[in-house]
Design a protein around this motif. Structure first.
Motif, PDB file in Angstrom:
ATOM      1  N   ASP A   1       0.850  -1.192   0.000  1.00 61.12           N
ATOM      2  CA  ASP A   1       0.000   0.000   0.000  1.00 61.12           C
ATOM      3  C   ASP A   1       0.886   1.243   0.000  1.00 61.12           C
ATOM      4  N   PRO A   2       1.251   1.759  -1.189  1.00 57.43           N
ATOM      5  CA  PRO A   2       2.111   2.948  -1.255  1.00 57.43           C
ATOM      6  C   PRO A   2       1.537   4.164  -0.542  1.00 57.43           C
ATOM      7  N   GLN A   3       0.211   4.301  -0.558  1.00 59.02           N
ATOM      8  CA  GLN A   3      -0.407   5.439   0.129  1.00 59.02           C
ATOM      9  C   GLN A   3      -0.131   5.378   1.634  1.00 59.02           C
ATOM     10  N   ALA A   4      -0.277   4.189   2.201  1.00 61.79           N
ATOM     11  CA  ALA A   4      -0.022   4.012   3.635  1.00 61.79           C
ATOM     12  C   ALA A   4       1.457   4.234   3.946  1.00 61.79           C
ATOM     13  N   GLU A   5       2.360   3.788   3.054  1.00 62.32           N
ATOM     14  CA  GLU A   5       3.801   3.973   3.248  1.00 62.32           C
ATOM     15  C   GLU A   5       4.154   5.463   3.210  1.00 62.32           C
ATOM     16  N   ALA A   6       3.500   6.189   2.287  1.00 63.33           N
ATOM     17  CA  ALA A   6       3.729   7.633   2.209  1.00 63.33           C
ATOM     18  C   ALA A   6       3.262   8.320   3.483  1.00 63.33           C
TER      19      ALA A   6
ATOM     20  N   GLU B   1       8.270  11.412  -1.241  1.00 63.67           N
ATOM     21  CA  GLU B   1       6.877  10.942  -1.196  1.00 63.67           C
ATOM     22  C   GLU B   1       6.390  10.558  -2.599  1.00 63.67           C
ATOM     23  N   ALA B   2       6.741  11.385  -3.595  1.00 64.60           N
ATOM     24  CA  ALA B   2       6.328  11.096  -4.975  1.00 64.60           C
ATOM     25  C   ALA B   2       6.943   9.789  -5.462  1.00 64.60           C
ATOM     26  N   ARG B   3       8.193   9.521  -5.093  1.00 61.83           N
ATOM     27  CA  ARG B   3       8.848   8.278  -5.504  1.00 61.83           C
ATOM     28  C   ARG B   3       8.206   7.069  -4.831  1.00 61.83           C
ATOM     29  N   ILE B   4       7.795   7.232  -3.560  1.00 58.26           N
ATOM     30  CA  ILE B   4       7.121   6.125  -2.857  1.00 58.26           C
ATOM     31  C   ILE B   4       5.840   5.747  -3.600  1.00 58.26           C
TER      32      ILE B   4
ATOM     33  N   GLY C   1       6.382   2.418  -5.512  1.00 58.20           N
ATOM     34  CA  GLY C   1       5.829   1.403  -4.615  1.00 58.20           C
ATOM     35  C   GLY C   1       6.876   0.717  -3.762  1.00 58.20           C
ATOM     36  N   LEU C   2       7.956   1.443  -3.439  1.00 58.21           N
ATOM     37  CA  LEU C   2       9.040   0.875  -2.625  1.00 58.21           C
ATOM     38  C   LEU C   2       9.023   1.469  -1.220  1.00 58.21           C
ATOM     39  N   CYS C   3       9.688   0.779  -0.285  1.00 62.97           N
ATOM     40  CA  CYS C   3       9.679   1.218   1.113  1.00 62.97           C
ATOM     41  C   CYS C   3      10.361   2.573   1.277  1.00 62.97           C
ATOM     42  N   ALA C   4       9.879   3.348   2.242  1.00 61.88           N
ATOM     43  CA  ALA C   4      10.344   4.719   2.447  1.00 61.88           C
ATOM     44  C   ALA C   4      11.820   4.775   2.817  1.00 61.88           C
ATOM     45  N   GLU C   5      12.298   3.809   3.619  1.00 66.93           N
ATOM     46  CA  GLU C   5      13.691   3.867   4.060  1.00 66.93           C
ATOM     47  C   GLU C   5      14.667   3.692   2.889  1.00 66.93           C
TER      48      GLU C   5
END
Length: 592
Positions: free
Chosen positions: A38-43, A93-96, A100-104
């Motif tokens: 869920d990229p939205q949740a990761e962002a 945030e745009a890249r996440i 669709g990759l993890c924020a770290e």
């Protein structure tokens, strides 16, 4: 049984620690690009982390401001600005959302790009700005990965914390404990780590490279913050040697403590002022406690090391007036900015220096950018009412630069008068003699200024054409080179002809053996780190000016650095034997 290994690093803060290693992991490995469902949740998690990191740094800055002053607080303010940078964070945030990759992973990837660009710079100042990005990145990744932070404040001595790098927050955490030092793989003499360690009195060795990541926790080690030595698995004989060195250091310091309130007068009644060099305003109480007679050099460029942008008029005024207030009537020599043009925030355009030491820096930059120079000069003038200020200009190489500087200074005075701002009308105005051309024409320069301050570090490297930080050429960087001594003597002679005082503020002033020579050459003042105050007073009070002059006169006739050094050691031992212990102590613990 483990074999003793000895390594050389950068001496960052004096002191000796014999203890166990405590490894603080700072993984330099690449973070895996893990897909998220869920990229939205990761962002959203990333956005929450931004708030946490920024608030934490702002809170730390406020606490540090109360305990350690504005200089250190600015480090955390600058990191809070990095953490809250909207453009940077929106890009992540745009890249996440797109990848669709993890924020770290994405945060680390973006940080590495910037760090790579800075690492390719030839400028050590810019390279050392990497530490702020690393510190912020470590906080972000730690929170995003749910890693538990190491409780550094709970570490008890005798311990050496070993890590690839330590953030300013890490150093503050360990500074309250006794018998604790640290060693890092990266970092230089002007890094936050070095400045904080020195100011907080934490022994430190930097720049030990990959060694910092392979030291096992619990291993017995010794760090010598005087010489930059790092010893892994020391033998019993080595431990005994360093314990004896620590004991002798304590005994000597107790003896020197008794001299702190005594005047620095030779046995034949010649007074030699002993002043202190400082890098941060927070060092003023230590200067006073050490018994220094004043500040012979405040390096104002260090205002940039604790700020992300150009210091404003008010920020500079507060720094200068604060120092002058605390020093009272004691003299304070403040040097104008000695930075390259590429290091000043706000200077636009692609600009790199092939050789920064010979480039667009110091007074050359300031005269080309009077709008920048005037801000500093006006702040100095306004602050002058609070103490005994002298203004000093670095990197003077010709007569015209002095005249141009004095013209701008007069313009600043006129503008302040028009604005009804009070300042002292008569402020001593001096220059640094650190370029051979200035020393050679010192007869022409002396009438235009109130004092000379000889910067021996640069004078030596410019005279003998050797970068003093070049490992392969270290043996050619010679303090006692006959040409250097001749330039010092010529500068002193010219200054005294016009009744101007001469100080030395380079590393030669901190070498007791060289101090005897400098006094014999006619130098009036010695300015070095405040820790050298007692040693220099001991030297001065143990010698005669007549004897030092006789030694210097003979040294001027010798043909090489080696001959001069050998003669000084032999003759000083014969004529002034009581200062030999402090000479041996200081030279053993010198930075090279």
């Amino acid at each position: 049984m483990n074999k003793e290994e000895i390594f050389s690093g950068i001496p960052a803060s004096p002191g000796i620690i014999i203890g166990e290693a405590r490894l603080l992991s700072r993984s330099s490995g690449t973070i895996a690009p893990i897909n998220v469902s869920d990229p939205q949740a990761e962002a959203a998690v990333f956005q929450n982390t931004v708030v946490q990191v920024k608030r934490s740094l702002e809170k730390t800055a406020a606490t540090v401001l109360q305990k350690h002053g504005a200089d250190f607080a600015r480090i955390f303010d600058a990191q809070a600005m990095i953490a809250g940078d909207e453009v940077w964070n929106k890009n992540i945030e745009a890249r996440i959302l797109k990848e669709g990759l993890c924020a770290e992973y994405i945060y680390d990837d973006e940080a590495r790009k910037v760090i790579t660009q800075l690492s390719e710079s030839k400028d050590s100042y810019l390279k050392e700005r990497i530490q702020d990005i690393q510190a912020v990145t470590a906080r972000f990744i730690g929170l995003l990965k749910g890693e538990k932070q190491t409780a550094l404040q709970d570490i008890k001595g005798p311990t050496v914390v070993v890590s690839r790098f330590l953030s300013p927050g890490d150093i503050l955490a360990i500074s309250s404990a006794k018998k604790i030092g640290f060693a890092t793989g990266v970092g230089g003499p002007t890094s936050h780590a070095a400045l904080m360690a020195k100011s907080l009195g934490v022994p430190a060795v930097l720049g030990i490279g990959e060694l910092a990541e392979r030291i096992p926790s619990g291993a017995e080690i010794i760090i010598d913050g005087y010489s930059g030595t790092f010893i892994l698995h020391p033998t019993a004989a080595t431990i005994k040697k360093y314990r004896e060195l620590k004991a002798s250091e304590i005994r000597l310091m107790r003896q020197l403590e008794e001299l702190k309130d005594q005047p620095a007068v030779t046995k034949d009644d010649n007074e030699i002022n002993v002043l202190a060099n400082i890098e941060l305003p927070t060092e003023v109480p230590k200067v006073l406690a050490a018994g220094a007679m004043g500040i012979g050099l405040y390096r104002t460029e260090y205002l940039f090391l604790t700020k992300a942008d150009f210091p404003t008029f008010e920020e500079q005024y507060e720094a200068y007036s604060g120092i002058l207030r605390r020093m009272g009537e004691k003299p304070v020599v403040i040097r104008t900015f000695d930075l390259g043009g590429d290091k000043f925030p706000g200077i636009t355009g692609a600009y790199t220096e092939a050789n920064p030491f010979l480039g667009w820096r110091a007074i050359r930059f300031c005269l080309d950018r009077p709008e920048v120079f005037k801000v500093q000069l006006k702040a100095l003038l306004k602050a002058s009412v609070f103490g005994n200020l002298s203004i000093m200009i670095p990197m003077i190489s010709n007569y015209e630069e002095i005249i141009a500087t004095k013209k701008i200074l007069e313009e600043c005075k006129e503008e302040l008068r028009a604005a009804n701002v009070k300042f002292k009308e008569k402020i001593p105005f001096g220059i640094m003699i650190e370029v051979p051309s200035a020393a050679i024409i010192s007869e022409h320069l002396a009438p235009e200024v109130d004092f000379f301050s000889i910067g021996t570090n640069d004078l030596i490297q410019y005279t003998v054409a050797v970068d003093r930080d070049h490992e392969l050429l270290a043996k050619l960087y010679q303090s006692f080179h006959p040409s250097v001594l001749a330039l010092i003597k010529a500068s002193v002679k010219a200054a005294h002809r016009y009744h101007r005082k001469v100080s030395v503020c380079g590393e030669m002033a901190a070498d007791p053996l060289a101090a005897v020579l400098l006094i014999g050459l006619g130098v009036d003042e010695l300015s070095s780190g405040f820790r050298m105050t007692g040693i220099l007073k001991k030297v001065i009070r143990s010698i005669t000016h007549t004897g030092a002059r006789r030694i210097a006169d003979h040294a001027l006739w010798l043909k090489s650095h080696g001959e001069v050094e050998a003669y000084l050691k032999k003759e000083v031992s014969r004529v002034f034997p009581e200062i030999i212990p402090v000479i041996e102590f200081s030279r053993r613990n010198s930075h090279g």
